[in-house]
Scaffold this motif. Structure first.
Motif, short mmCIF file in Angstrom:
data_model
loop_
_atom_site.label_atom_id
_atom_site.label_comp_id
_atom_site.label_asym_id
_atom_site.label_seq_id
_atom_site.Cartn_x
_atom_site.Cartn_y
_atom_site.Cartn_z
N PRO A 1 -20.44 7.09 2.57
CA PRO A 1 -19.17 7.39 3.25
C PRO A 1 -17.91 6.93 2.52
O PRO A 1 -16.84 6.89 3.14
N GLU A 2 -17.98 6.63 1.23
CA GLU A 2 -16.80 6.09 0.55
C GLU A 2 -15.59 6.99 0.66
O GLU A 2 -14.45 6.52 0.78
N PHE A 3 -15.80 8.32 0.62
CA PHE A 3 -14.65 9.24 0.65
C PHE A 3 -13.87 9.15 1.96
O PHE A 3 -12.71 9.58 2.02
N LEU A 4 -14.47 8.56 3.00
CA LEU A 4 -13.75 8.43 4.26
C LEU A 4 -12.56 7.49 4.14
O LEU A 4 -11.68 7.49 5.01
N GLY A 5 -12.50 6.72 3.07
CA GLY A 5 -11.32 5.90 2.81
C GLY A 5 -10.06 6.72 2.63
O GLY A 5 -8.95 6.19 2.74
N ALA A 6 -10.21 8.03 2.38
CA ALA A 6 -9.05 8.91 2.23
C ALA A 6 -8.20 8.97 3.49
O ALA A 6 -7.01 9.30 3.43
N PHE A 7 -8.79 8.66 4.65
CA PHE A 7 -8.04 8.81 5.89
C PHE A 7 -6.89 7.80 6.00
O PHE A 7 -5.91 8.06 6.70
N SER A 8 -6.97 6.69 5.30
CA SER A 8 -5.83 5.76 5.30
C SER A 8 -4.61 6.42 4.67
O SER A 8 -3.48 6.28 5.18
N ASP A 9 -4.81 7.15 3.58
CA ASP A 9 -3.68 7.84 2.96
C ASP A 9 -3.31 9.11 3.71
O ASP A 9 -2.14 9.50 3.71
N LEU A 10 -4.26 9.76 4.35
CA LEU A 10 -3.90 10.89 5.20
C LEU A 10 -2.97 10.44 6.33
O LEU A 10 -2.00 11.13 6.67
N TYR A 11 -3.27 9.29 6.90
CA TYR A 11 -2.40 8.74 7.94
C TYR A 11 -1.01 8.43 7.36
O TYR A 11 0.02 8.74 7.97
#
Length: 220
Positions: free
Chosen positions: A52-62
């Motif tokens: 699930p590492e790519f889920l870290g993208a949601f911090s920048d999406l926010y």
């Protein structure tokens, strides 16, 4: 600078870091479901191998979303804990859940799988749309001709129209073959797409060039 009306090739976790704060009006995205998906012809999806590492993208999406805006995110129900953890850690607040009912079973196990799903995630307190979007919708099958998990433009267009205005910027960080960008362009919105696979980037750009020719002919 925000690369509007472009499909950017690269890892969204890295590409998003270069985008400025509070510049995007709406996110509609369909990340890998973390289920090792493989279709009948053997096609798979990058980064769907269970990590699930790519889920870290949601911090920048926010971060790149404007205040009081929403993100619509499809997800894999069997890995919902990881998705929810990433969304909450980023700062998103779940404010709705959308189900698309299929007229066929896409897979059969203990149950027949006859739906797709997405969460409506808020940054701040978005205004209610002029015409609220029903949380149960009919499914439209894309045929998956361009991509093994391709969403039809017909199911994405109502999302774009409900949660953005003409001229707004719609971002898809997992753009695939570009369906979200196509839906945005057809609705008179600007778009930003990020996609890891170069072949899908090329395909998305071709689709969007076709949309541009179509809209130019309509305007003539």
């Amino acid at each position: 600078m925000l690369p509007t009306n472009q499909i950017v090739q690269g890892d969204c976790v890295e590409v998003l870091k270069s985008l400025p704060d509070s510049t995007v009006d709406l996110v509609v995205t369909d990340p890998p479901y973390l289920v090792n998906y493989r279709d009948r012809s053997g096609r798979s999806v990058q980064n769907d191998g269970g990590s699930p590492e790519f889920l870290g993208a949601f911090s920048d999406l926010y971060r790149v979303l404007k205040p009081n805006s929403v993100c619509v995110c499809f997800y894999g129900w069997s890995r919902v804990d990881e998705f929810f953890s990433a969304w909450r850690q980023a700062g998103f607040r779940p404010v709705g859940h959308i189900v698309w009912q299929k007229g066929y079973a896409s897979r059969v196990g203990l149950l027949e799988y006859r739906h797709e799903q997405a969460y409506l995630l808020a940054k701040g307190s978005p205004a209610r749309p002029a015409k609220p979007f029903a949380d149960v919708q009919p499914w439209e099958y894309s045929g998956n001709r361009a991509h093994p998990t391709e969403k039809a433009v017909g199911i994405l267009s109502p999302l774009v129209r409900a949660f953005s205005k003409p001229g707004d910027i719609v971002l898809d960080a997992f753009a695939g073959s570009g369906s979200t960008a196509v839906a945005a362009a057809l609705a008179g919105r600007r778009y930003v797409g990020i996609e890891l696979d170069g072949a899908y980037c090329d395909l998305a750009r071709k689709r969007l060039a076709g949309v541009a020719r179509y809209t130019d002919r309509k305007a003539a």
